[in-house]
Motif scaffolding. Sequence first.
Motif, PDB file in Angstrom:
ATOM      1  N   GLN A 170      -0.903   8.584  -8.850  1.00 32.23           N
ATOM      2  CA  GLN A 170      -2.002   7.907  -8.186  1.00 32.23           C
ATOM      3  C   GLN A 170      -2.723   8.838  -7.211  1.00 32.23           C
ATOM      4  O   GLN A 170      -2.286   9.962  -6.950  1.00 32.23           O
ATOM      5  CB  GLN A 170      -1.503   6.645  -7.477  1.00 32.23           C
ATOM      6  CG  GLN A 170      -1.106   5.538  -8.443  1.00 32.23           C
ATOM      7  CD  GLN A 170      -0.814   4.226  -7.741  1.00 32.23           C
ATOM      8  OE1 GLN A 170      -0.313   4.194  -6.612  1.00 32.23           O
ATOM      9  NE2 GLN A 170      -1.111   3.120  -8.416  1.00 32.23           N
ATOM     10  N   THR A 171      -3.824   8.356  -6.667  1.00 34.19           N
ATOM     11  CA  THR A 171      -4.670   9.147  -5.778  1.00 34.19           C
ATOM     12  C   THR A 171      -4.731   8.491  -4.409  1.00 34.19           C
ATOM     13  O   THR A 171      -4.525   7.275  -4.271  1.00 34.19           O
ATOM     14  CB  THR A 171      -6.091   9.255  -6.345  1.00 34.19           C
ATOM     15  OG1 THR A 171      -6.645   7.931  -6.501  1.00 34.19           O
ATOM     16  CG2 THR A 171      -6.081   9.954  -7.702  1.00 34.19           C
ATOM     17  N   CYS A 172      -5.026   9.298  -3.379  1.00 34.95           N
ATOM     18  CA  CYS A 172      -5.103   8.722  -2.033  1.00 34.95           C
ATOM     19  C   CYS A 172      -6.040   9.522  -1.147  1.00 34.95           C
ATOM     20  O   CYS A 172      -6.348  10.688  -1.408  1.00 34.95           O
ATOM     21  CB  CYS A 172      -3.722   8.640  -1.397  1.00 34.95           C
ATOM     22  SG  CYS A 172      -2.959  10.242  -1.025  1.00 34.95           S
ATOM     23  N   THR A 173      -6.497   8.856  -0.099  1.00 35.71           N
ATOM     24  CA  THR A 173      -7.177   9.521   1.003  1.00 35.71           C
ATOM     25  C   THR A 173      -6.290   9.417   2.235  1.00 35.71           C
ATOM     26  O   THR A 173      -5.527   8.458   2.397  1.00 35.71           O
ATOM     27  CB  THR A 173      -8.538   8.884   1.321  1.00 35.71           C
ATOM     28  OG1 THR A 173      -8.383   7.473   1.471  1.00 35.71           O
ATOM     29  CG2 THR A 173      -9.546   9.175   0.215  1.00 35.71           C
ATOM     30  N   LYS A 195      -4.101  13.438  -6.524  1.00 38.53           N
ATOM     31  CA  LYS A 195      -5.171  13.904  -5.638  1.00 38.53           C
ATOM     32  C   LYS A 195      -4.921  13.355  -4.240  1.00 38.53           C
ATOM     33  O   LYS A 195      -4.674  12.152  -4.074  1.00 38.53           O
ATOM     34  CB  LYS A 195      -6.540  13.458  -6.144  1.00 38.53           C
ATOM     35  CG  LYS A 195      -6.948  14.119  -7.463  1.00 38.53           C
ATOM     36  CD  LYS A 195      -8.248  13.569  -7.994  1.00 38.53           C
ATOM     37  CE  LYS A 195      -8.573  14.188  -9.357  1.00 38.53           C
ATOM     38  NZ  LYS A 195      -9.771  13.578  -9.976  1.00 38.53           N
ATOM     39  N   ILE A 196      -4.951  14.257  -3.259  1.00 39.39           N
ATOM     40  CA  ILE A 196      -4.763  13.881  -1.853  1.00 39.39           C
ATOM     41  C   ILE A 196      -5.979  14.406  -1.102  1.00 39.39           C
ATOM     42  O   ILE A 196      -6.126  15.609  -0.875  1.00 39.39           O
ATOM     43  CB  ILE A 196      -3.470  14.480  -1.267  1.00 39.39           C
ATOM     44  CG1 ILE A 196      -2.257  14.109  -2.129  1.00 39.39           C
ATOM     45  CG2 ILE A 196      -3.272  14.011   0.172  1.00 39.39           C
ATOM     46  CD1 ILE A 196      -0.983  14.839  -1.731  1.00 39.39           C
ATOM     47  N   ILE A 197      -6.873  13.498  -0.720  1.00 41.43           N
ATOM     48  CA  ILE A 197      -8.153  13.863  -0.112  1.00 41.43           C
ATOM     49  C   ILE A 197      -8.062  13.573   1.382  1.00 41.43           C
ATOM     50  O   ILE A 197      -7.817  12.428   1.787  1.00 41.43           O
ATOM     51  CB  ILE A 197      -9.301  13.063  -0.751  1.00 41.43           C
ATOM     52  CG1 ILE A 197      -9.254  13.190  -2.280  1.00 41.43           C
ATOM     53  CG2 ILE A 197     -10.642  13.537  -0.217  1.00 41.43           C
ATOM     54  CD1 ILE A 197     -10.151  12.202  -3.016  1.00 41.43           C
ATOM     55  N   GLY A 236     -13.051   5.206  -6.656  1.00 41.70           N
ATOM     56  CA  GLY A 236     -12.272   5.150  -5.430  1.00 41.70           C
ATOM     57  C   GLY A 236     -10.818   5.511  -5.680  1.00 41.70           C
ATOM     58  O   GLY A 236     -10.387   5.710  -6.823  1.00 41.70           O
ATOM     59  N   VAL A 237     -10.045   5.601  -4.614  1.00 37.28           N
ATOM     60  CA  VAL A 237      -8.639   6.012  -4.719  1.00 37.28           C
ATOM     61  C   VAL A 237      -7.723   4.793  -4.726  1.00 37.28           C
ATOM     62  O   VAL A 237      -8.114   3.686  -4.349  1.00 37.28           O
ATOM     63  CB  VAL A 237      -8.244   6.950  -3.557  1.00 37.28           C
ATOM     64  CG1 VAL A 237      -9.030   8.249  -3.624  1.00 37.28           C
ATOM     65  CG2 VAL A 237      -8.439   6.261  -2.198  1.00 37.28           C
ATOM     66  N   ASP A 238      -6.501   5.025  -5.167  1.00 39.54           N
ATOM     67  CA  ASP A 238      -5.526   3.931  -5.222  1.00 39.54           C
ATOM     68  C   ASP A 238      -5.095   3.466  -3.839  1.00 39.54           C
ATOM     69  O   ASP A 238      -4.878   2.272  -3.619  1.00 39.54           O
ATOM     70  CB  ASP A 238      -4.296   4.383  -6.012  1.00 39.54           C
ATOM     71  CG  ASP A 238      -4.628   4.676  -7.465  1.00 39.54           C
ATOM     72  OD1 ASP A 238      -4.868   3.721  -8.214  1.00 39.54           O
ATOM     73  OD2 ASP A 238      -4.658   5.874  -7.824  1.00 39.54           O
TER      74      ASP A 238
END
Length: 350
Positions: A170-173, A195-197, A236-238
């Motif tokens: 999964q992805t996150c900010t 992805k870690i933004i 968008g991110v998870d």
Amino acid sequence: MRAAVWHNAKDVRVEENWEVKEVTKTDVKIKVAWAGICGSDLHEYLHGPIVIPANAPDALTGDTAPIVMGHEFAGVIDEVGSDVSDFKKGDRVVVNPLYTHGVKPPTLDLYDGFAFAGLASDGGFADYCVIPESMVHKVPEGMTLEEGALVEPMAVTVQALKEADFKFGQTCTVFGAGPIGLCTIIAAKAAGASKIIVFDLSEERLKKATEVGATHVFNSGNVDPVEEVKKIEPEGVDASFEVAGVGVTLNQAIHTAKSRGTVVIVSIFTKGVEIKPMDLTVSGVKITSSLAYEPEVFQRTIDSIAAGALDVKGVITDHIELEAIVTDGFERLSEDKSQAKILVKLSGES
């Protein structure tokens, strides 16, 4: 013994003859090796009392200020009480500093009231600390006591990922690249984030974020975070982790989450903020929060550090002596944004 004692805001004194508490039958006495300075310690130094019981005894510990600070620490057991059976002198240990009533299931117990050693009772900025056996965990072979001093902040972020129900790929900010933000990045990377933004106003902190695992970093003073996230992840991110504690970043966290994504508030907000409930209604985005950790999460964090799954050393930016905790610790952290986690040396054992 030496101890860094909170008396009032801007009044933390390193005292040479502080008396260590008596070891009761269920206590252990720890010779502290290393202790980390937390953001909550800094808040108490600058603006306290916030949670330190200055005017009345704490409901869980019964203690009042002056109090020895420090709730992120590890060391070696020096003495055990007569009823202690699971630990012995010489054991390397880390302390779970959380006091709770302990009458509800672990997932609910934390929300029934809690306090921390080092904020509501004497903690780890001292040569010795006496603590209940139930709050002590053994440090596995291959794990250093410096790493042990980082278990507590890492456990905060491991719990945050659990609250997000975060899954591999999964992805996150992450909004805020201070110490807990950096730990969030490390935890997300270990959990398999693709992805870690990360957003912050400090170039130094963004550089450190890249070093510990961020895949994308942006100075939020120069870009629109929502637009930048949508360039990378159009839907968008998870999960969005709010670790800055201000209204603008909370709203950005909401708007960077995908439909039915999750926002986790990890920071402490010192005042109210404004959000638009319809931003949640039309997107299905869920908001949850995380402040501390369940006992199982604390132990899991120890195991993950010992196994090399959580590489925590990257958040350490300096080591200082106890005598310099005010000038090189609290004051420096309040002024120098390049600093993340400063460890205070007590015995310095490994």
